[in-house]
Design an enzyme around this catalytic site. Structure first.
Site, mmCIF file in Angstrom:
data_model
loop_
_atom_site.group_PDB
_atom_site.id
_atom_site.type_symbol
_atom_site.label_atom_id
_atom_site.label_comp_id
_atom_site.label_asym_id
_atom_site.label_seq_id
_atom_site.Cartn_x
_atom_site.Cartn_y
_atom_site.Cartn_z
ATOM 1 N N LYS A 298 0.831 -1.206 0.000
ATOM 2 C CA LYS A 298 0.000 0.000 0.000
ATOM 3 C C LYS A 298 0.871 1.265 0.000
ATOM 4 O O LYS A 298 2.088 1.189 0.279
ATOM 5 C CB LYS A 298 -0.927 -0.043 1.224
ATOM 6 C CG LYS A 298 -1.926 -1.212 1.198
ATOM 7 C CD LYS A 298 -2.846 -1.164 2.422
ATOM 8 C CE LYS A 298 -3.845 -2.321 2.403
ATOM 9 N NZ LYS A 298 -4.816 -2.229 3.530
ATOM 10 N N TYR B 126 -12.154 -1.891 -3.640
ATOM 11 C CA TYR B 126 -12.683 -2.173 -2.299
ATOM 12 C C TYR B 126 -14.218 -2.114 -2.257
ATOM 13 O O TYR B 126 -14.789 -1.880 -1.192
ATOM 14 C CB TYR B 126 -12.085 -1.196 -1.290
ATOM 15 C CG TYR B 126 -10.750 -1.638 -0.716
ATOM 16 C CD1 TYR B 126 -10.610 -2.858 -0.053
ATOM 17 C CD2 TYR B 126 -9.622 -0.812 -0.804
ATOM 18 C CE1 TYR B 126 -9.388 -3.252 0.490
ATOM 19 C CE2 TYR B 126 -8.395 -1.198 -0.255
ATOM 20 C CZ TYR B 126 -8.285 -2.420 0.396
ATOM 21 O OH TYR B 126 -7.088 -2.806 0.945
ATOM 22 N N PHE C 281 -15.240 3.012 7.283
ATOM 23 C CA PHE C 281 -13.874 3.405 6.908
ATOM 24 C C PHE C 281 -13.653 3.491 5.395
ATOM 25 O O PHE C 281 -12.549 3.798 4.943
ATOM 26 C CB PHE C 281 -12.852 2.436 7.541
ATOM 27 C CG PHE C 281 -13.057 0.977 7.190
ATOM 28 C CD1 PHE C 281 -12.621 0.451 5.980
ATOM 29 C CD2 PHE C 281 -13.667 0.116 8.094
ATOM 30 C CE1 PHE C 281 -12.799 -0.891 5.668
ATOM 31 C CE2 PHE C 281 -13.853 -1.232 7.794
ATOM 32 C CZ PHE C 281 -13.412 -1.736 6.573
ATOM 33 N N ARG D 23 -1.802 -14.616 3.981
ATOM 34 C CA ARG D 23 -2.564 -13.951 5.052
ATOM 35 C C ARG D 23 -1.808 -14.113 6.381
ATOM 36 O O ARG D 23 -1.778 -13.205 7.201
ATOM 37 C CB ARG D 23 -3.967 -14.550 5.192
ATOM 38 C CG ARG D 23 -4.914 -14.317 4.028
ATOM 39 C CD ARG D 23 -5.463 -12.927 3.895
ATOM 40 N NE ARG D 23 -6.099 -12.389 5.079
ATOM 41 C CZ ARG D 23 -6.769 -11.219 5.085
ATOM 42 N NH1 ARG D 23 -6.884 -10.490 3.972
ATOM 43 N NH2 ARG D 23 -7.300 -10.767 6.188
ATOM 44 N N THR E 286 -5.375 -7.569 10.535
ATOM 45 C CA THR E 286 -5.665 -6.246 9.975
ATOM 46 C C THR E 286 -5.124 -5.145 10.886
ATOM 47 O O THR E 286 -4.471 -4.203 10.427
ATOM 48 C CB THR E 286 -7.193 -6.070 9.806
ATOM 49 O OG1 THR E 286 -7.702 -7.193 9.093
ATOM 50 C CG2 THR E 286 -7.511 -4.787 9.066
ATOM 51 N N ARG F 138 2.685 -6.879 9.051
ATOM 52 C CA ARG F 138 1.962 -5.764 9.665
ATOM 53 C C ARG F 138 2.502 -5.445 11.054
ATOM 54 O O ARG F 138 2.646 -4.287 11.424
ATOM 55 C CB ARG F 138 0.469 -6.068 9.684
ATOM 56 C CG ARG F 138 -0.157 -5.867 8.293
ATOM 57 C CD ARG F 138 -1.542 -6.433 8.203
ATOM 58 N NE ARG F 138 -2.262 -5.968 7.021
ATOM 59 C CZ ARG F 138 -3.448 -6.463 6.644
ATOM 60 N NH1 ARG F 138 -4.026 -7.412 7.348
ATOM 61 N NH2 ARG F 138 -4.043 -5.988 5.568
ATOM 62 N N ASN G 179 -1.749 -0.124 6.948
ATOM 63 C CA ASN G 179 -1.195 -1.393 7.429
ATOM 64 C C ASN G 179 -0.348 -2.113 6.373
ATOM 65 O O ASN G 179 -0.228 -3.323 6.373
ATOM 66 C CB ASN G 179 -2.313 -2.285 7.991
ATOM 67 C CG ASN G 179 -3.390 -2.579 6.966
ATOM 68 O OD1 ASN G 179 -3.290 -2.158 5.812
ATOM 69 N ND2 ASN G 179 -4.402 -3.316 7.348
ATOM 70 N N HIS H 105 -1.931 -5.512 1.448
ATOM 71 C CA HIS H 105 -3.232 -6.130 1.202
ATOM 72 C C HIS H 105 -2.996 -7.563 0.736
ATOM 73 O O HIS H 105 -2.033 -7.836 0.029
ATOM 74 C CB HIS H 105 -3.990 -5.383 0.104
ATOM 75 C CG HIS H 105 -5.174 -6.166 -0.407
ATOM 76 N ND1 HIS H 105 -6.389 -6.156 0.236
ATOM 77 C CD2 HIS H 105 -5.297 -7.041 -1.442
ATOM 78 C CE1 HIS H 105 -7.220 -6.986 -0.397
ATOM 79 N NE2 HIS H 105 -6.576 -7.527 -1.424
ATOM 80 N N GLU I 214 -9.687 -9.782 -7.746
ATOM 81 C CA GLU I 214 -8.645 -8.778 -7.503
ATOM 82 C C GLU I 214 -7.492 -8.899 -8.510
ATOM 83 O O GLU I 214 -6.951 -7.888 -8.966
ATOM 84 C CB GLU I 214 -8.129 -8.922 -6.068
ATOM 85 C CG GLU I 214 -9.198 -8.517 -5.044
ATOM 86 C CD GLU I 214 -8.798 -8.761 -3.599
ATOM 87 O OE1 GLU I 214 -7.673 -9.275 -3.346
ATOM 88 O OE2 GLU I 214 -9.608 -8.429 -2.718
HETATM 89 N N1 UDP Z 1 -9.516 -0.873 7.626
HETATM 90 C C1 UDP Z 1 -9.634 0.281 8.381
HETATM 91 N N2 UDP Z 1 -10.339 0.228 9.556
HETATM 92 C C2 UDP Z 1 -10.931 -0.911 9.992
HETATM 93 C C3 UDP Z 1 -10.829 -2.072 9.225
HETATM 94 C C4 UDP Z 1 -10.111 -2.029 8.036
HETATM 95 O O1 UDP Z 1 -9.113 1.330 8.004
HETATM 96 O O2 UDP Z 1 -11.563 -0.900 11.072
HETATM 97 C C5 UDP Z 1 -8.761 -0.839 6.351
HETATM 98 C C6 UDP Z 1 -7.391 -1.520 6.451
HETATM 99 O O3 UDP Z 1 -6.490 -0.805 5.605
HETATM 100 C C7 UDP Z 1 -7.712 -2.905 5.911
HETATM 101 C C8 UDP Z 1 -8.705 -2.563 4.792
HETATM 102 O O4 UDP Z 1 -9.498 -1.513 5.356
HETATM 103 O O5 UDP Z 1 -6.542 -3.550 5.436
HETATM 104 C C9 UDP Z 1 -9.605 -3.693 4.354
HETATM 105 O O6 UDP Z 1 -10.238 -4.249 5.497
HETATM 106 P P1 UDP Z 1 -10.338 -5.816 5.684
HETATM 107 O O7 UDP Z 1 -11.295 -6.058 6.784
HETATM 108 O O8 UDP Z 1 -10.620 -6.468 4.365
HETATM 109 O O9 UDP Z 1 -8.875 -6.202 6.214
HETATM 110 P P2 UDP Z 1 -7.690 -7.039 5.521
HETATM 111 O O10 UDP Z 1 -8.319 -8.098 4.659
HETATM 112 O O11 UDP Z 1 -6.872 -6.052 4.717
HETATM 113 O O12 UDP Z 1 -6.908 -7.603 6.667
HETATM 114 MG MG MG Z 2 -9.750 -7.901 3.174
#
Ligand code: UDP
Ligand code: MG
Length: 138
Positions: free
Chosen positions: A9, A49, A57, A85, A91, A102, A112, A115, A126
């Site tokens: 990112k 997204y 968010f 993952r 996250t 992370r 973070n 992705h 994606e």
């Molecule tokens: N995010 C955020 N606040 C939250 C949850 C997610 O800003 O409370 C952002 C963060 O950058 C995250 C992205 O939104 O990576 C996508 O969220 P997701 O739940 O899909 O998390 P990921 O799959 O990236 O772990």
């Molecule tokens: Mg996700």
């Protein structure tokens, strides 16, 4: 053989950790089969997204994702979706396991660093969002 989409990112690119992230893939024997740098528009970030459209968010996240260059990659290997993952960590970096990307590099729940696709269906969407078949090495 499974594939997944990885993004370093804009915060990761700005803070100079492209090499650190790529090194972790190489050390884990995860193959990179496509890679490019791009600067997403707000619209492109919103499309990427779209599953999070209704989340509080969403607007901030898509501003962030379109705030600077990102590196997008396709990773390939057996079970790579789950393996990647695991390498990324939770996250929220504060909840991420020791030694995850992370935990080691993120500064914020939003910023973070990386992705990763969360299922074969999202990986398919994606990967096709950013790459055509000629851009992925066979
Ligand atoms: N995010 C955020 N606040 C939250 C949850 C997610 O800003 O409370 C952002 C963060 O950058 C995250 C992205 O939104 O990576 C996508 O969220 P997701 O739940 O899909 O998390 P990921 O799959 O990236 O772990
Ligand atoms: Mg996700």
């Amino acid at each position: 053989m499974e594939r997944t989409l990885s993004i370093i990112k804009p915060d990761g690119v700005k803070r100079g950790v492209i090499g650190d992230v790529v090194k972790r893939f190489e050390d884990s024997h995860i193959d990179i089969v496509a890679m490019k740098m791009l600067y997403m528009t707000k619209k492109q970030a919103q499309g990427f997204y779209a599953v999070h459209e209704e989340r509080p968010f969403f607007d901030s996240l898509t501003d962030f994702m379109s705030s600077g260059p990102a590196v997008v990659m396709v990773l390939e290997g057996e079970g790579v979706i789950a393996r990647y993952r695991k390498l990324m960590g939770a996250t929220n970096f504060e909840e991420a396991d020791e030694g995850t990307i992370r935990r080691d590099f993120a500064t914020d729940i939003e910023k973070n660093v990386v992705h990763g696709s969360d299922s074969p269906e999202s990986a398919d969407f994606e990967i096709n969002y950013f790459f055509n078949s000629f851009e992925i090495v066979a």
